[in-house]
Design a protein around this motif. Structure first.
Motif, mmCIF file in Angstrom:
data_model
loop_
_atom_site.group_PDB
_atom_site.id
_atom_site.type_symbol
_atom_site.label_atom_id
_atom_site.label_comp_id
_atom_site.label_asym_id
_atom_site.label_seq_id
_atom_site.Cartn_x
_atom_site.Cartn_y
_atom_site.Cartn_z
ATOM 1 N N SER A 124 -6.273 -45.872 -38.027
ATOM 2 C CA SER A 124 -6.051 -44.429 -37.890
ATOM 3 C C SER A 124 -6.199 -43.988 -36.429
ATOM 4 C CB SER A 124 -7.039 -43.665 -38.778
ATOM 5 O OG SER A 124 -6.915 -42.272 -38.601
ATOM 6 N N ASP A 127 -3.272 -45.158 -34.351
ATOM 7 C CA ASP A 127 -2.133 -44.256 -34.559
ATOM 8 C C ASP A 127 -2.333 -42.938 -33.815
ATOM 9 O OD1 ASP A 127 0.399 -43.558 -35.979
ATOM 10 O OD2 ASP A 127 -0.886 -42.040 -36.907
ATOM 11 N N LEU A 128 -3.560 -42.429 -33.841
ATOM 12 C CA LEU A 128 -3.864 -41.166 -33.171
ATOM 13 C C LEU A 128 -3.593 -41.251 -31.670
ATOM 14 C CD1 LEU A 128 -5.057 -38.318 -33.791
ATOM 15 C CD2 LEU A 128 -7.290 -39.254 -33.182
ATOM 16 N N PHE A 129 -3.882 -42.399 -31.082
ATOM 17 C CA PHE A 129 -3.664 -42.600 -29.648
ATOM 18 C C PHE A 129 -2.264 -43.142 -29.344
ATOM 19 C CE2 PHE A 129 -8.199 -42.080 -29.425
ATOM 20 C CZ PHE A 129 -8.443 -41.604 -28.148
ATOM 21 N N GLU A 130 -1.399 -43.152 -30.358
ATOM 22 C CA GLU A 130 -0.003 -43.589 -30.211
ATOM 23 C C GLU A 130 0.084 -45.011 -29.658
ATOM 24 O OE1 GLU A 130 1.792 -40.501 -27.848
ATOM 25 O OE2 GLU A 130 1.863 -39.099 -29.535
ATOM 26 N N LEU A 131 -0.745 -45.890 -30.214
ATOM 27 C CA LEU A 131 -0.792 -47.281 -29.772
ATOM 28 C C LEU A 131 -0.297 -48.251 -30.850
ATOM 29 C CD1 LEU A 131 -4.285 -47.237 -28.000
ATOM 30 C CD2 LEU A 131 -2.055 -47.419 -26.875
ATOM 31 N N THR A 132 0.200 -47.741 -31.972
ATOM 32 C CA THR A 132 0.600 -48.589 -33.096
ATOM 33 C C THR A 132 1.583 -49.696 -32.702
ATOM 34 O OG1 THR A 132 0.192 -46.775 -34.646
ATOM 35 C CG2 THR A 132 1.583 -48.575 -35.417
ATOM 36 N N THR A 135 -0.337 -52.906 -31.422
ATOM 37 C CA THR A 135 -1.514 -53.353 -32.165
ATOM 38 C C THR A 135 -1.814 -54.832 -31.970
ATOM 39 O OG1 THR A 135 -1.097 -51.657 -33.833
ATOM 40 C CG2 THR A 135 -2.583 -53.442 -34.451
ATOM 41 N N ASN A 146 -2.109 -47.568 -21.383
ATOM 42 C CA ASN A 146 -2.409 -47.936 -22.772
ATOM 43 C C ASN A 146 -3.751 -48.651 -22.886
ATOM 44 O OD1 ASN A 146 -0.159 -46.798 -23.996
ATOM 45 N ND2 ASN A 146 1.098 -48.619 -23.708
ATOM 46 N N LYS A 149 -6.331 -45.927 -22.865
ATOM 47 C CA LYS A 149 -6.408 -45.268 -24.168
ATOM 48 C C LYS A 149 -7.131 -46.148 -25.184
ATOM 49 C CE LYS A 149 -2.002 -44.069 -24.735
ATOM 50 N NZ LYS A 149 -0.858 -43.421 -25.416
ATOM 51 N N ASN A 176 0.122 -37.887 -21.459
ATOM 52 C CA ASN A 176 -1.005 -38.585 -22.072
ATOM 53 C C ASN A 176 -2.343 -38.012 -21.618
ATOM 54 O OD1 ASN A 176 -0.202 -40.813 -23.921
ATOM 55 N ND2 ASN A 176 1.056 -41.401 -22.168
ATOM 56 N N LYS A 179 -2.904 -35.044 -23.838
ATOM 57 C CA LYS A 179 -3.179 -35.455 -25.215
ATOM 58 C C LYS A 179 -4.588 -36.028 -25.341
ATOM 59 C CE LYS A 179 -1.538 -38.323 -29.030
ATOM 60 N NZ LYS A 179 -1.505 -37.216 -29.999
#
Length: 332
Positions: A124, A127-132, A135, A146, A149, A176, A179
């Motif tokens: 979760s 995903d919140l940090f837009e790193l999906t 992974t 990245n 983050k 970023n 965000k």
């Protein structure tokens, strides 16, 4: 009934072989975001290192959740403070998911695995940090932004009462930055955590902080962000004498000579904002009493002076005209 402070600093002295700053008194309460700022070499990093016990107190004491930090073991400290440094030394062979999972390490025996809930929470946060998409990437494959983050995500997963961030947005682009700084503030408010961070992006830091801790001329000053910023003239303190902060335009400007040229702008559209920046950069001052008025209509710029109305298609053309014809305008 008052909520106990997460962090208490009492008559603290910090330094290495000798104290560089004394009489530090401050608190960080649940839900507070605190900006620590000061000029390079003033002692910001030294203070942070003293809080998380990389350095010893040279006087006074620090309490975390009511406990004197001197008596807190390193194992217990890692459950009370999570830290993100401006420069991180990590194994390049760690994948992003594993890197963020390290935040749960203080709560695990060597043989224990992540629970299903912990794993879901990590995904979760990713995903919140837009790193999906990253992974399974190795740390060495991540961009600086990245990776930064991911380190902040790791600290949040650690779920400590106190979060310390040293330049958390230093490697991030503007989108970023906004965000991440929003996520940090929401984390503090929603989870009732205390956040202490440093930042060279002063305007962004001031915009989200509830308190300001300022080291100024070897003196410690703390209080409500806006009170300290106003009383200590913070926005001008960090720049040289040939610059100043223009409160009307809300940005820094180079000081101009006394005989500068003035222009009046009409309108509030985006194009007028950029015209203002170009004018100021080229030595003009924006003033309501100027005889030269510039407005915008249908993406064109119109210079009004006396009975003349001159139209230009771009900001560049406006600047060139004013440079070459300003004296002629006044002599006519």
């Amino acid at each position: 009934m008052n909520t106990p402070a997460i962090l208490e600093i009492n008559n603290l002295s910090i330094g290495y072989k000798k104290a560089i700053l004394k009489d530090i008194n401050a608190t960080a309460n649940p839900g507070e975001v605190i900006l620590l700022t000061g000029k390079n070499g003033s002692g910001k990093t030294t203070l942070l290192k003293t809080i998380y016990k990389e350095l010893i107190c040279m006087g006074g004491n620090i309490k975390i959740m009511g406990q004197n930090s001197y008596h807190i073991s390193s194992g217990n400290l890692s459950k009370l403070i999570s830290v993100v440094l401006s420069q991180n030394s990590i194994s390049p062979s760690l994948r992003l998911f594993d890197l963020i999972s390290l935040g749960r390490f203080p709560y695990k025996k060597w043989y224990q695995k992540l629970t299903r809930k912990e794993t879901e929470t990590i995904y979760s946060i990713i995903d919140l940090f837009e790193l999906t998409p990253y992974t399974t990437n190795y740390a060495c494959e991540l961009s600086d932004g990245n990776l930064q983050k991911a380190m902040i995500a790791r600290a949040i997963i650690q779920d400590c009462p106190l979060l310390i961030l040293d330049e958390p947005t230093s490697h991030l682009d503007i989108a970023n930055k906004l965000k991440v700084i929003k996520l940090i503030r929401e984390y503090a408010k929603d989870k009732r955590k205390a956040v202490v961070f440093t930042s060279h992006d002063l305007s962004l830091g001031l915009s989200i902080s509830d308190k300001l801790w300022l080291i100024k001329d070897q003196q410690w000053i703390s209080g409500c962000t806006e009170d300290v910023a106003f009383n200590e003239n913070v926005l001008d303190y960090f720049v040289s004498s040939d610059m100043k902060f223009n409160y009307q335009n809300q940005e820094y400007e180079i000081n101009k000579p006394e005989n500068h040229l003035t222009v009046r702008l009409e309108g509030n559209c985006n194009s007028i904002y950029w015209l203002k920046k170009a004018l100021v950069r080229n030595g003009f001052t924006i003033h309501e009493s100027s005889e030269i008025i510039i407005s915008e209509l249908n993406s064109n710029y119109i210079i009004h002076f006396k009975t003349e109305n001159l139209t230009f298609p771009s900001i560049e053309k406006v600047i060139l005209y004013l440079r070459n014809h300003l004296k002629k305008l006044f002599d006519s």
